[in-house]
Scaffold this motif. Structure first.
Motif, PDB file in Angstrom:
ATOM      1  N   THR A 106       0.856  -1.190   0.000  1.00 41.93           N
ATOM      2  CA  THR A 106       0.000   0.000   0.000  1.00 41.93           C
ATOM      3  C   THR A 106       0.888   1.235   0.000  1.00 41.93           C
ATOM      4  O   THR A 106       1.812   1.333   0.812  1.00 41.93           O
ATOM      5  CB  THR A 106      -0.913   0.032   1.235  1.00 41.93           C
ATOM      6  N   VAL A 107       0.614   2.156  -0.908  1.00 44.94           N
ATOM      7  CA  VAL A 107       1.348   3.420  -0.962  1.00 44.94           C
ATOM      8  C   VAL A 107       0.420   4.529  -0.467  1.00 44.94           C
ATOM      9  O   VAL A 107      -0.615   4.797  -1.081  1.00 44.94           O
ATOM     10  CB  VAL A 107       1.837   3.736  -2.389  1.00 44.94           C
ATOM     11  N   THR A 108       0.777   5.125   0.663  1.00 43.33           N
ATOM     12  CA  THR A 108      -0.045   6.164   1.284  1.00 43.33           C
ATOM     13  C   THR A 108       0.626   7.523   1.106  1.00 43.33           C
ATOM     14  O   THR A 108       1.841   7.645   1.271  1.00 43.33           O
ATOM     15  CB  THR A 108      -0.230   5.870   2.779  1.00 43.33           C
ATOM     16  N   CYS A 109      -0.171   8.524   0.753  1.00 44.68           N
ATOM     17  CA  CYS A 109       0.364   9.869   0.504  1.00 44.68           C
ATOM     18  C   CYS A 109      -0.385  10.910   1.336  1.00 44.68           C
ATOM     19  O   CYS A 109      -1.574  10.759   1.621  1.00 44.68           O
ATOM     20  CB  CYS A 109       0.238  10.246  -0.972  1.00 44.68           C
ATOM     21  N   LYS A 110       0.327  11.955   1.696  1.00 44.85           N
ATOM     22  CA  LYS A 110      -0.268  13.145   2.316  1.00 44.85           C
ATOM     23  C   LYS A 110       0.394  14.348   1.668  1.00 44.85           C
ATOM     24  O   LYS A 110       1.605  14.559   1.789  1.00 44.85           O
ATOM     25  CB  LYS A 110      -0.015  13.146   3.821  1.00 44.85           C
ATOM     26  N   CYS A 111      -0.404  15.115   0.940  1.00 43.92           N
ATOM     27  CA  CYS A 111       0.127  16.250   0.180  1.00 43.92           C
ATOM     28  C   CYS A 111      -0.473  17.549   0.713  1.00 43.92           C
ATOM     29  O   CYS A 111      -1.660  17.827   0.496  1.00 43.92           O
ATOM     30  CB  CYS A 111      -0.192  16.099  -1.309  1.00 43.92           C
ATOM     31  N   ASP A 112       0.314  18.316   1.423  1.00 42.67           N
ATOM     32  CA  ASP A 112      -0.101  19.636   1.909  1.00 42.67           C
ATOM     33  C   ASP A 112       0.431  20.674   0.931  1.00 42.67           C
ATOM     34  O   ASP A 112       1.571  21.145   1.041  1.00 42.67           O
ATOM     35  CB  ASP A 112       0.441  19.884   3.315  1.00 42.67           C
ATOM     36  N   LEU A 113      -0.410  21.050  -0.040  1.00 44.17           N
ATOM     37  CA  LEU A 113       0.008  21.946  -1.118  1.00 44.17           C
ATOM     38  C   LEU A 113      -1.032  23.040  -1.309  1.00 44.17           C
ATOM     39  O   LEU A 113      -2.240  22.784  -1.254  1.00 44.17           O
ATOM     40  CB  LEU A 113       0.199  21.164  -2.427  1.00 44.17           C
ATOM     41  N   GLU A 114      -0.568  24.238  -1.546  1.00 49.80           N
ATOM     42  CA  GLU A 114      -1.474  25.353  -1.782  1.00 49.80           C
ATOM     43  C   GLU A 114      -1.979  25.312  -3.221  1.00 49.80           C
ATOM     44  O   GLU A 114      -1.352  24.756  -4.109  1.00 49.80           O
ATOM     45  CB  GLU A 114      -0.769  26.673  -1.495  1.00 49.80           C
ATOM     46  N   GLY A 115      -3.139  25.934  -3.432  1.00 50.72           N
ATOM     47  CA  GLY A 115      -3.724  25.982  -4.761  1.00 50.72           C
ATOM     48  C   GLY A 115      -4.976  25.135  -4.845  1.00 50.72           C
ATOM     49  O   GLY A 115      -5.209  24.222  -4.048  1.00 50.72           O
ATOM     50  N   ILE A 116      -5.797  25.439  -5.830  1.00 50.70           N
ATOM     51  CA  ILE A 116      -7.060  24.729  -5.990  1.00 50.70           C
ATOM     52  C   ILE A 116      -6.839  23.319  -6.509  1.00 50.70           C
ATOM     53  O   ILE A 116      -7.447  22.370  -6.044  1.00 50.70           O
ATOM     54  CB  ILE A 116      -7.982  25.505  -6.962  1.00 50.70           C
ATOM     55  N   MET A 117      -5.941  23.168  -7.462  1.00 50.53           N
ATOM     56  CA  MET A 117      -5.759  21.859  -8.089  1.00 50.53           C
ATOM     57  C   MET A 117      -4.283  21.618  -8.391  1.00 50.53           C
ATOM     58  O   MET A 117      -3.863  21.590  -9.549  1.00 50.53           O
ATOM     59  CB  MET A 117      -6.588  21.771  -9.373  1.00 50.53           C
ATOM     60  N   PRO A 118      -3.458  21.451  -7.345  1.00 51.27           N
ATOM     61  CA  PRO A 118      -2.038  21.152  -7.596  1.00 51.27           C
ATOM     62  C   PRO A 118      -1.880  19.772  -8.223  1.00 51.27           C
ATOM     63  O   PRO A 118      -2.706  18.874  -8.002  1.00 51.27           O
ATOM     64  CB  PRO A 118      -1.426  21.203  -6.194  1.00 51.27           C
ATOM     65  N   ASN A 119      -0.828  19.611  -8.974  1.00 50.28           N
ATOM     66  CA  ASN A 119      -0.547  18.330  -9.621  1.00 50.28           C
ATOM     67  C   ASN A 119       0.763  17.756  -9.085  1.00 50.28           C
ATOM     68  O   ASN A 119       1.740  18.481  -8.904  1.00 50.28           O
ATOM     69  CB  ASN A 119      -0.467  18.495 -11.140  1.00 50.28           C
ATOM     70  N   VAL A 120       0.751  16.449  -8.847  1.00 48.61           N
ATOM     71  CA  VAL A 120       1.918  15.749  -8.303  1.00 48.61           C
ATOM     72  C   VAL A 120       2.144  14.479  -9.121  1.00 48.61           C
ATOM     73  O   VAL A 120       1.185  13.843  -9.565  1.00 48.61           O
ATOM     74  CB  VAL A 120       1.707  15.384  -6.818  1.00 48.61           C
ATOM     75  N   THR A 121       3.399  14.148  -9.341  1.00 46.07           N
ATOM     76  CA  THR A 121       3.749  12.866  -9.963  1.00 46.07           C
ATOM     77  C   THR A 121       4.740  12.145  -9.058  1.00 46.07           C
ATOM     78  O   THR A 121       5.792  12.681  -8.729  1.00 46.07           O
ATOM     79  CB  THR A 121       4.367  13.053 -11.353  1.00 46.07           C
ATOM     80  N   ILE A 122       4.361  10.939  -8.642  1.00 44.93           N
ATOM     81  CA  ILE A 122       5.221  10.107  -7.797  1.00 44.93           C
ATOM     82  C   ILE A 122       5.623   8.873  -8.590  1.00 44.93           C
ATOM     83  O   ILE A 122       4.784   8.230  -9.231  1.00 44.93           O
ATOM     84  CB  ILE A 122       4.498   9.707  -6.498  1.00 44.93           C
ATOM     85  N   SER A 123       6.901   8.549  -8.550  1.00 41.73           N
ATOM     86  CA  SER A 123       7.431   7.379  -9.253  1.00 41.73           C
ATOM     87  C   SER A 123       7.900   6.340  -8.239  1.00 41.73           C
ATOM     88  O   SER A 123       8.655   6.657  -7.323  1.00 41.73           O
ATOM     89  CB  SER A 123       8.592   7.776 -10.169  1.00 41.73           C
ATOM     90  N   LEU A 124       7.427   5.124  -8.416  1.00 43.43           N
ATOM     91  CA  LEU A 124       7.910   3.993  -7.626  1.00 43.43           C
ATOM     92  C   LEU A 124       8.933   3.229  -8.458  1.00 43.43           C
ATOM     93  O   LEU A 124       8.686   2.927  -9.623  1.00 43.43           O
ATOM     94  CB  LEU A 124       6.758   3.060  -7.237  1.00 43.43           C
TER      95      LEU A 124
END
Length: 490
Positions: free
Chosen positions: A236-254
């Motif tokens: 299981t990959v769990t994320c917590k993203c505290d980012l400003e903005g209405i719709m921030p985009n994140v890309t995570i690579s395993l």
């Protein structure tokens, strides 16, 4: 990607049908689409009563279901997934997603946007992953912090309104029902940019992204020539993203090391915007070969505000982390036991904890114990008829440890002594409990430098990983034991 119907069923032995439907929701608009897509192979969803009876029959949960049924119970029909076909008016309703948890059966019927004859491969039916995601979300909502039946009934009464938001017209938007509940009475705020359904607010503060990989390894070991040992990893990959903005985009690579085990059966959160087709087609049902996709596994997404599970996966690792041997036999009024454990050389020898629990069911309390242990220490819980071998944080340099001894029991008290329907006579097991930090059995890791964030400010990025044992059994090789298959460990 849509659902035709959803059910929550409480199994209740002694009732006329063997269970009661606590909640159901049908989507007529999706049912009309199914009739068009499926054509001549279309099978309507039956009423709740016939559906309940057909599902309990398929799951072997009916009170009077004791006879062998060839098209359900034969070895050629072993179900390797949570997907079933149910008898419905002389036809077969397929696919039906169903699994049991906490005494409840969670079921749904996804929309298949093609003909059902011949049956399409499961990997091509996108509604299955959406159906599983919704059912897992309902399960988490019902039992997170649930203390009694009153709280459960309250949450069940909230489901109709929550599904209007989370799954309108059968299309899943947000599987986090608690988040939907928290925002039920919050008035919508005008935003210059459209807010995604899974992000009902904005964050203000120091930007940071946290990624945690948790792998649970399951194993059934027998030390018998005619029975194969089985093991499997579920991640299981769990994320917590505290980012400003209405719709921030994140890309995570395993990523995986050169000798890492490929990830399979990947399920992703609805906020993931796109995936490589090689990720979707990697399945544990297929035979492993050198052409299996081994990453990197990229997940672009627009994160919700709260912590969430980015994805789930399985993996067929070549060896179990700890190989065990257990022999127990009765001699007059005593039990003689021998336990050997060996840590595989490729596994990180640095545990947060490592213990072996040796229970003795259907016997009296332990009255006398003589033992010899090569490493660690042994604790005796006499009234619980339990031995706990505390191995500690490291195996010795030899990577092998052993325990031997004789155990004597007093008279059995039915009110106090542990009872088990499987562990009768010499049928017994050792169960391992361990955790290794900063390590995964597959080698999977999230490189902090590969995390891409498209939002204001430079976020702090942290990544953790750990391996935990789950249902890790070593059975007495001198007695019968329940048998499982590698693909059924899920």
């Amino acid at each position: 990607m849509a659902l035709r119907a959803v059910w929550l069923i409480r199994q209740e032995l002694g009732t006329p049908l063997g269970g009661t439907i606590r909640f159901s929701r049908r989507y007529p608009t999706v049912e009309k689409r199914a009739r068009v897509f499926n054509g001549a192979s279309y099978v309507p969803v039956p009423e709740d009563g016939p559906f309940l009876k057909a599902l309990l029959f398929e799951l072997r949960l009916l009170d009077d279901d004791k006879d062998f049924v060839g098209n359900r119970d034969s070895c050629s029909h072993i179900n390797k997934t949570s997907i079933y076909g149910l008898s419905a008016g002389g036809e077969e309703l397929w696919p039906v997603i169903a699994f049991q948890s906490n005494g409840m059966i969670f079921a749904s019927v996804p929309l298949v946007e093609q003909t059902l004859s011949p049956r399409p491969p499961l990997i091509s039916i996108s509604g299955i992953s959406q159906g599983l995601e919704l059912l897992f979300g309902i399960q988490d909502f019902l039992y997170a912090g649930q203390k009694n039946d009153t709280e459960l009934n309250t949450k069940l009464s909230q489901l109709p309104d929550l599904l209007l938001q989370a799954c309108p017209f059968g299309t899943l938007l947000d599987a986090n029902l608690q988040h939907s509940l928290d925002n039920t009475n919050v008035a919508s705020v005008t935003q210059p940019q459209k807010q995604p359904a899974w992000r009902a607010g904005t964050y203000r503060g120091k930007p940071q992204v946290s990624v945690s990989i948790t792998e649970k390894v399951k194993s059934m070991q027998y030390d018998k020539q005619d029975i194969a040992d089985t093991w499997q990893v579920v991640g299981t990959v769990t994320c917590k993203c505290d980012l400003e903005g209405i719709m921030p985009n994140v890309t995570i690579s395993l990523s995986l090391p050169t000798n890492g085990s490929p990830l399979q059966d990947i399920l992703v959160h609805p906020c993931v915007t796109s995936l490589d087709s090689a990720i979707l087609t990697s399945s544990s049902i297929d035979a492993m070969d050198d052409s299996a996709f081994s990453g990197p596994y990229k997940f672009p997404f627009s994160p919700p505000l709260e912590s969430f599970n980015l994805c789930y996966y399985t993996s067929q690792v070549p060896v179990p982390p700890i190989l065990g041997f257990y022999q127990m036999k009765e001699e007059e009024v005593q039990l003689k036991l021998t336990v050997n454990l060996k840590l595989h050389e490729s596994v990180k020898n640095n545990f947060e904890f490592c213990e072996a629990h040796i229970p003795f069911y259907n016997r009296g309390p332990i009255t006398h114990l003589e033992y010899k242990v090569s490493f660690g220490q042994l604790e005796v819980f006499r009234e619980k008829s339990l031995l706990v071998w505390i191995i500690g944080q490291k195996f010795p340099k030899s990577m092998e440890i052993s325990l031997s001894g004789t155990v004597t029991f007093g008279s059995k008290s039915h009110n106090k002594q542990p009872f088990d329907q499987i562990c009768i006579g010499s049928t017994a097991y050792v169960k391992l409990h361990f955790k290794i930090l900063d390590y995964t059995l597959t080698g999977c890791y999230a490189d902090q430098h590969s995390v891409q964030v498209f939002a204001s400010g430079k976020p702090k990025i942290s990544a953790q990983r750990k391996l935990i044992s789950s249902d890790y059994y070593i059975w007495n090789s001198k007695a019968p034991a329940p048998i499982t298959y590698g693909s059924l460990l899920l």
